[in-house]
Design a protein around this motif. Sequence first.
Motif, PDB file in Angstrom:
ATOM      1  N   CYS A   1      42.387  95.389  77.571  1.00 23.61           N
ATOM      2  CA  CYS A   1      43.461  95.022  77.877  1.00 23.61           C
ATOM      3  C   CYS A   1      43.461  94.106  79.144  1.00 23.61           C
ATOM      4  O   CYS A   1      44.553  92.892  78.560  1.00 23.61           O
ATOM      5  CB  CYS A   1      44.304  96.275  78.436  1.00 23.61           C
ATOM      6  N   LEU A   2      43.019  94.451  79.887  1.00 23.16           N
ATOM      7  CA  LEU A   2      43.462  94.303  81.200  1.00 23.16           C
ATOM      8  C   LEU A   2      42.372  91.652  80.689  1.00 23.16           C
ATOM      9  O   LEU A   2      42.827  91.197  80.388  1.00 23.16           O
ATOM     10  CB  LEU A   2      42.737  93.474  82.400  1.00 23.16           C
TER      11      LEU A   2
ATOM     12  N   GLN B   1      48.626  85.111  75.804  1.00 28.40           N
ATOM     13  CA  GLN B   1      50.754  85.144  76.186  1.00 28.40           C
ATOM     14  C   GLN B   1      51.195  85.690  75.390  1.00 28.40           C
ATOM     15  O   GLN B   1      50.841  86.327  74.421  1.00 28.40           O
ATOM     16  CB  GLN B   1      50.279  83.761  76.521  1.00 28.40           C
ATOM     17  N   PRO B   2      52.312  86.136  76.639  1.00 25.17           N
ATOM     18  CA  PRO B   2      53.095  86.191  74.936  1.00 25.17           C
ATOM     19  C   PRO B   2      53.467  86.660  73.931  1.00 25.17           C
ATOM     20  O   PRO B   2      53.580  87.607  72.869  1.00 25.17           O
ATOM     21  CB  PRO B   2      54.069  86.596  76.399  1.00 25.17           C
ATOM     22  N   TRP B   3      53.250  85.142  73.962  1.00 25.21           N
ATOM     23  CA  TRP B   3      53.622  84.612  72.102  1.00 25.21           C
ATOM     24  C   TRP B   3      52.277  84.275  70.987  1.00 25.21           C
ATOM     25  O   TRP B   3      52.361  84.411  70.368  1.00 25.21           O
ATOM     26  CB  TRP B   3      54.257  83.140  72.352  1.00 25.21           C
ATOM     27  N   ASN B   4      51.519  85.013  71.744  1.00 24.58           N
ATOM     28  CA  ASN B   4      50.430  85.309  71.347  1.00 24.58           C
ATOM     29  C   ASN B   4      49.777  86.155  70.609  1.00 24.58           C
ATOM     30  O   ASN B   4      50.236  87.564  70.454  1.00 24.58           O
ATOM     31  CB  ASN B   4      48.571  84.748  71.785  1.00 24.58           C
ATOM     32  N   ALA B   5      48.891  86.105  69.487  1.00 24.94           N
ATOM     33  CA  ALA B   5      48.289  87.693  68.387  1.00 24.94           C
ATOM     34  C   ALA B   5      46.543  87.632  69.023  1.00 24.94           C
ATOM     35  O   ALA B   5      46.551  86.546  68.566  1.00 24.94           O
ATOM     36  CB  ALA B   5      48.501  87.516  67.544  1.00 24.94           C
ATOM     37  N   VAL B   6      45.755  88.948  68.755  1.00 24.41           N
ATOM     38  CA  VAL B   6      44.223  88.658  68.711  1.00 24.41           C
ATOM     39  C   VAL B   6      44.321  89.308  68.103  1.00 24.41           C
ATOM     40  O   VAL B   6      44.551  90.753  67.426  1.00 24.41           O
ATOM     41  CB  VAL B   6      43.876  89.552  70.116  1.00 24.41           C
TER      42      VAL B   6
ATOM     43  N   ALA C   1      49.993  95.435  74.594  1.00 25.80           N
ATOM     44  CA  ALA C   1      51.464  94.787  74.497  1.00 25.80           C
ATOM     45  C   ALA C   1      51.369  94.538  75.684  1.00 25.80           C
ATOM     46  O   ALA C   1      51.897  93.552  76.506  1.00 25.80           O
ATOM     47  CB  ALA C   1      52.154  95.449  73.495  1.00 25.80           C
ATOM     48  N   LEU C   2      51.053  95.845  76.491  1.00 28.37           N
ATOM     49  CA  LEU C   2      51.945  95.534  77.976  1.00 28.37           C
ATOM     50  C   LEU C   2      51.184  95.029  78.927  1.00 28.37           C
ATOM     51  O   LEU C   2      51.744  94.377  79.557  1.00 28.37           O
ATOM     52  CB  LEU C   2      51.717  97.365  78.763  1.00 28.37           C
ATOM     53  N   PHE C   3      49.918  95.233  79.094  1.00 29.81           N
ATOM     54  CA  PHE C   3      49.111  94.287  79.718  1.00 29.81           C
ATOM     55  C   PHE C   3      49.151  92.784  79.936  1.00 29.81           C
ATOM     56  O   PHE C   3      49.076  91.719  80.437  1.00 29.81           O
ATOM     57  CB  PHE C   3      47.568  94.792  79.607  1.00 29.81           C
TER      58      PHE C   3
END
Length: 357
Positions: free
Chosen positions: A64-65, A72-77, A94-96
Amino acid sequence: MNFGSDNQAGVSPRILQTLVEAASGIQSAYGNDEWSQRAEQMLGEAFGAPVKVFFVTTGTAANCLALSTIAQPWNAVVCHHMAHIAVDENSAPALFTGGASLLPMATDNGKISAEDLAAFVERTPHDAPHNMVISGLSISQVTENGLVYQPQEIAALAAQAHALGLRLHMDGARLANAIAALQCHPGDITWRAGVDVLSLGASKNGALMAEAVVFFDQALAQNFSLRIKRSGQLVSKSRTIGAQFCAWLEGGHWMELARHANAMAAKLSAALAATPGVRLSWPTQANEVFVRMPIALYEHLRAQGVRCSDWYASSLPAGTQLQAGEVVVRFVASWSSSDEEIAALMDLVHSHQRQAA
């Protein structure tokens, strides 16, 4: 008879002895000790490339790191629908990442191909700012179905991902088993194939508690020490992890451990596949064996003290159905698995079959 998981196995005596040696005396803290610096150098030598390495205590933290550097927060993997980050790491991704999402995709053969990725991204809504922006791809080597990506498969995936503007993360909790299975250079399935950042696990392959985030694209490591600190993963006595990696890598010990685990899995797989009523669910390519067996047999093994796990029916290959009274079971061999354990397990299997006849 422990085939529950390779993270349940003990510690290699060589690694434990090195840890004892590292425990004495005074060393600098927070990764500035001689053991950690030597371990980073050894990892660079093992992979045959300049690397930037950060040591952490768990695989979830490493994964997660690492994801936080490519999303970024608005991204997806994008990841496989059975990926550890999607199934077994709660909401840690989501947290990291501060809120980035995972986009799990199911495939017919247990892996993601370059064609799968291109088609998936094409059909995913991408009307910014209304939709999430895909920024990365994460693959597991070995996969959660026990499959091993070939170097050319990773290279094709990386080329496709990079052409789409995505970074490639590899969950390498069992990377040593994949390298041993392929008999390749570690670089062939990582940086040479286009992997940008790797989560490298030693804990499932003989170490006590040792994971690393390995950056091949060192630009991604900018400010990573701050991410480590705010996540609670900046270990003061960092030598305890560095020393484990030193002993793990020294003299190819990590490969010895992985080869043994793979060999034990191959032997167990062959024995189970030859058993009436037991069917392999996936080819055994590393140190995990997935089968379908009668529920009664599984319950008998568990009652007799065998450690193994009933597994997700959703993990089966496309078109494969469980028959009535069947269950998917995972067996995992480790560096410490023995011929005697396998023989004892198979004795239980055969005795149950005789009683049921």
